[in-house]
Design an enzyme around this catalytic site. Structure first.
Site, PDB file in Angstrom:
ATOM      1  CE  LYS A  75      -2.171   6.303  16.694  1.00 43.09           C
ATOM      2  NZ  LYS A  75      -2.433   6.509  15.058  1.00 43.09           N
ATOM      3  N   GLY A 131       1.128  -1.396   0.225  1.00 46.05           N
ATOM      4  CA  GLY A 131       0.029  -0.395  -0.229  1.00 46.05           C
ATOM      5  C   GLY A 131       0.706   1.423   0.084  1.00 46.05           C
ATOM      6  CD  GLU A 183      -5.337  12.379  16.886  1.00 42.75           C
ATOM      7  OE1 GLU A 183      -4.052  11.671  17.137  1.00 42.75           O
ATOM      8  OE2 GLU A 183      -6.311  12.307  16.303  1.00 42.75           O
ATOM      9  CG  HIS A 216      -1.736   8.369  20.093  1.00 49.73           C
ATOM     10  ND1 HIS A 216      -2.464   8.756  18.902  1.00 49.73           N
ATOM     11  CD2 HIS A 216      -1.136   8.798  20.488  1.00 49.73           C
ATOM     12  CE1 HIS A 216      -1.545  10.144  18.405  1.00 49.73           C
ATOM     13  NE2 HIS A 216      -0.855  10.763  19.430  1.00 49.73           N
ATOM     14  CG  ASN A 217      -5.654   7.754  17.311  1.00 47.99           C
ATOM     15  OD1 ASN A 217      -4.759   7.792  17.373  1.00 47.99           O
ATOM     16  ND2 ASN A 217      -5.915   7.536  16.017  1.00 47.99           N
TER      17      ASN A 217
HETATM   18  C1  6PG Z   1      -2.025  10.056  14.139  1.00 54.48           C
HETATM   19  C2  6PG Z   1      -3.377   9.702  13.900  1.00 54.48           C
HETATM   20  C3  6PG Z   1      -3.475   9.824  12.375  1.00 54.48           C
HETATM   21  C4  6PG Z   1      -4.925  10.034  12.098  1.00 54.48           C
HETATM   22  C5  6PG Z   1      -6.231   9.760  13.310  1.00 54.48           C
HETATM   23  C6  6PG Z   1      -7.531  10.461  12.892  1.00 54.48           C
HETATM   24  O1  6PG Z   1      -1.702   9.465  15.043  1.00 54.48           O
HETATM   25  O2  6PG Z   1      -0.668  10.395  13.332  1.00 54.48           O
HETATM   26  O3  6PG Z   1      -4.079  10.407  15.226  1.00 54.48           O
HETATM   27  O4  6PG Z   1      -4.062   7.886  13.365  1.00 54.48           O
HETATM   28  O5  6PG Z   1      -5.127  11.230  11.991  1.00 54.48           O
HETATM   29  O6  6PG Z   1      -6.431   8.804  13.312  1.00 54.48           O
HETATM   30  O7  6PG Z   1      -8.477  10.734  13.448  1.00 54.48           O
HETATM   31  P1  6PG Z   1      -9.836  11.140  13.265  1.00 54.48           P
HETATM   32  O8  6PG Z   1     -10.530  10.609  11.220  1.00 54.48           O
HETATM   33  O9  6PG Z   1     -10.818   9.835  13.112  1.00 54.48           O
HETATM   34  O10 6PG Z   1     -10.384  12.362  13.895  1.00 54.48           O
END
Ligand code: 6PG
Length: 471
Positions: A186, A13, A193, A189-190
């Site tokens: 991860k 990919g 975020e 983490h999100n």
């Molecule tokens: C990262 C981001 C990446 C992505 C998110 C966005 O750590 O680099 O988190 O994984 O940009 O998944 O998530 P959403 O589309 O749900 O906002």
């Protein structure tokens, strides 16, 4: 070519993330191959590969596999869900026992467990690896959260350590445990975020609509905050966003963007997992809910007529005070949202026998990833001091920081309620904090009610056993 001359690893990919990660590996001296059915993607990879002789590409699986050293090491960066299974299924006929497949996308951790089991039964290794940092991170140094067998990790350790972001020379990658814990970490983490992004958005709303600040002022404030205790990637990019003009119209781009927030699911998964494990992460739940509420634009439009109440503008003589309070309120809430996420990790570590080292996780989040922040140094230190800490709000150093800023959070939340600015994530964070620091909660009444209507029984403070009353 002899095995030694072949490629160290292959990427399945060649979307932006896959391509950038591959180029990053080539920058660090690894010989790499990229596979994509789409010839234009392979061609553009080869054009971008400045390290001549290090990057190869193929549009068929057969040609691609011929480029790789044995045992084959394959890394996938494809969208979560069905595309991951399709890619695995396509490659299985070309794999040999002992080969390694790495899923570096945002897969659900439960899928990763199922895939690990299925592939190991066929003699293949499988790793679930979280990679954070977006396009830029993939190209120049992401934070990497690997899960899988230690033996499998050892075969790619040197690649991951080379390409990861560095903080004081230390790579932002560490072996975390079995396959699904990479994706679990991860996911959390999100979730964090999402929480931080929502909190920042609320401070923006407060400054824009209650203080009447323009984009230039917002840029300056977030820039200043980034230089002080809120120093973090998300604050830094927020400051830059308010400085960006739409090239065609010479207007600020931020004002041209439809205020409806999209999502790919990882924040919701964090909330769902927290509910399953019965660990409260209300700031993250709220951040997901606010993205959902932002989508209901038509309903909100109608409700804005029915419930019209103009926002009260705060007098300019109070602006300086409120700015200080906002900065402290955001710091406080950010700390608490990290605490919620880490508490979830602590619980998941027990429930799923992940044996996570939370100090290590906080350390590898200090660079490369979206939630990198100076504050993570102290969070890492808290878990280093006490590995089994269920919630880092119990750490004396962090508690001092929370205590020093909580009055500001109260001031902002109270003012926001008064003037009519929605600040639900700030509010719920404060309430979580107040509940968490309360030795007594009114749950005795809930127990009494449960017993009243359903004979669910209750426990007593003054006697052992379970009791039921004929109310
Ligand atoms: C990262 C981001 C990446 C992505 C998110 C966005 O750590 O680099 O988190 O994984 O940009 O998944 O998530 P959403 O589309 O749900 O906002």
């Amino acid at each position: 070519m002899t095995n030694i001359e072949l490629c160290d690893i292959g990427m399945i990919g060649l979307g932006v993330m896959g391509r950038n990660l591959l180029l990053n590996m080539a920058d660090h001296g690894f010989k790499v191959a990229g596979y994509d059915k789409d010839k234009s993607k392979v061609d553009s990879l080869l054009t971008d590969a400045k390290e001549q002789g290090k990057v190869f590409g193929a549009t068929t699986i057969l040609d691609f596999m011929k480029l790789l050293k044995k045992p084959h090491k394959l890394i996938m960066l494809v969208p979560a869900g069905a595309p991951v299974d399709s890619a695995i299924n396509e490659f299985i006929p070309y794999l040999e026992k002992g080969d390694l497949i790495i899923d570096a996308g945002n897969s659900h951790f439960k899928d990763t467990d199922i895939r690990t089991q299925r592939l190991s039964e066929q003699g293949f290794h499988f790793m679930g690896v979280g990679i954070s940092g977006g396009e830029e991170g993939a190209r120049h140094g992401p934070s990497i959260m690997p899960g899988g067998s230690l033996a499998a990790y050892d075969t790619v350790r040197s690649i991951f350590e080379a390409v990861a972001a560095k903080v004081n020379g230390a790579p932002c990658v560490a072996y975390l445990g079995r396959a699904s814990c990479g994706h679990y970490v991860k996911m959390v983490h999100n979730g964090i975020e999402y929480g931080i992004m929502q909190l920042i958005a609320e401070t923006y709303d407060f400054m824009k609509r209650a203080l009447g600040f323009n984009n230039q002022q917002l840029h300056d404030i977030y820039k200043k905050w980034n230089e002080e205790k809120l120093n973090s990637y998300l604050i830094e990019i927020t400051s830059l966003i308010f400085d960006k003009r739409d090239e065609d119209k010479n207007q600020f781009l931020i004002d041209e963007i439809v205020p409806i927030a999209k999502q790919n699911g990882t924040g919701m998964w964090t909330s769902q997992s927290a509910m399953e494990l019965q660990i409260p992460v209300p700031t993250i739940d709220l951040a997901v809910a606010m993205r959902d509420l932002s989508v209901l634009a038509k309903q909100r439009e109608a409700a804005s007529m029915l419930y019209s109440r103009p926002i009260k503008i705060i007098d300019s003589t109070e602006h300086a005070d409120f700015l200080n309070h906002l900065q402290d309120a955001l710091f406080n809430a950010m700390l608490v949202v990290y605490a919620q996420g880490m508490a979830l990790l602590a619980s998941a570590s027990q429930k799923y026998a992940y044996q996570l080292d939370l100090s290590t996780i906080a350390n590898i989040w200090r660079g490369g990833c979206i939630i990198r922040a100076e504050l993570l140094n102290e969070i890492a230190a808290a878990f280093h001091l006490m590995r089994e800490l269920p919630n880092c709000l119990l750490n004396p150093n962090l508690s001092k920081k929370v205590m020093a800023t909580q009055e500001s959070l109260r001031k902002i939340v109270a003012k926001a309620a008064e003037v009519g600015i929605p600040t639900p994530a700030l509010m719920v964070t404060l309430s979580y904090l107040d509940a968490y620091r309360s030795a007594w909660l009114p749950a005795n009444l809930i127990q009494a009610q449960r017993d009243y209507f359903g004979a669910h029984t209750y426990e007593r403070i003054d006697a052992k056993g379970t009791f039921h009353t004929k109310w």
